[in-house]
Write a protein that holds these residues in place. Sequence first.
Motif, PDB file in Angstrom:
ATOM      1  N   ILE A   1       0.835  -1.212   0.000  1.00 58.10           N
ATOM      2  CA  ILE A   1       0.000   0.000   0.000  1.00 58.10           C
ATOM      3  C   ILE A   1       0.863   1.253   0.000  1.00 58.10           C
ATOM      4  O   ILE A   1       0.597   2.193  -0.761  1.00 58.10           O
ATOM      5  N   THR A   2       1.900   1.289   0.836  1.00 55.07           N
ATOM      6  CA  THR A   2       2.758   2.482   0.877  1.00 55.07           C
ATOM      7  C   THR A   2       3.424   2.716  -0.471  1.00 55.07           C
ATOM      8  O   THR A   2       3.517   3.856  -0.930  1.00 55.07           O
TER       9      THR A   2
ATOM     10  N   GLY B   1       1.028   3.957  -3.055  1.00 59.05           N
ATOM     11  CA  GLY B   1       0.799   5.366  -2.775  1.00 59.05           C
ATOM     12  C   GLY B   1       1.924   6.253  -3.266  1.00 59.05           C
ATOM     13  O   GLY B   1       1.689   7.320  -3.840  1.00 59.05           O
TER      14      GLY B   1
ATOM     15  N   LEU C   1      -2.183   7.302   0.929  1.00 64.33           N
ATOM     16  CA  LEU C   1      -1.972   5.856   1.002  1.00 64.33           C
ATOM     17  C   LEU C   1      -0.743   5.487   1.831  1.00 64.33           C
ATOM     18  O   LEU C   1      -0.672   4.369   2.365  1.00 64.33           O
TER      19      LEU C   1
ATOM     20  N   GLY D   1      -0.791   2.640   4.591  1.00 66.19           N
ATOM     21  CA  GLY D   1       0.077   1.467   4.518  1.00 66.19           C
ATOM     22  C   GLY D   1       0.891   1.277   5.785  1.00 66.19           C
ATOM     23  O   GLY D   1       1.028   0.153   6.279  1.00 66.19           O
TER      24      GLY D   1
ATOM     25  N   THR E   1      -1.200  -0.152   8.393  1.00 66.42           N
ATOM     26  CA  THR E   1      -1.432  -1.572   8.117  1.00 66.42           C
ATOM     27  C   THR E   1      -0.241  -2.404   8.592  1.00 66.42           C
ATOM     28  O   THR E   1      -0.408  -3.462   9.196  1.00 66.42           O
TER      29      THR E   1
END
Length: 128
Positions: A90-91, A94, A102, A106, A109
Amino acid sequence: MTPREKTLYHQIHPLKLATDISAEIVSLYLFWKHKLLAGMLALLVPPVIASALIMRLANLEIYKQSALGRYIRDYMTPSAVAIRVLGTVITHVGAWSRKPALIPLGLMTVLLGWLRGKLLPNTRTRTP
């Protein structure tokens, strides 16, 4: 110590944590600049080298006997690792797409993967 134990306990070695965090920061910058190959190398190579060196050379028994070692023995399941990996994806999505929102999502998460046992203590899946 078995190879499986080394694989588990090396994750909390300070050098491994520092390498992973540094690799994340550098690779996010490179992904933001759309330097895919350099970003992938920065993300993957230093952590793999650090893991290999730590598992081969470090005395991980002290980490196994620590409170953090007991915690990851109980809660660092394959699903917790998958949550951490998802956070990293996710990071980087992003950063690549230049959607700054994002990146903290992330990171949260990844933290969920690490802290799931504290946040959801009834999900204990292994015996002490």
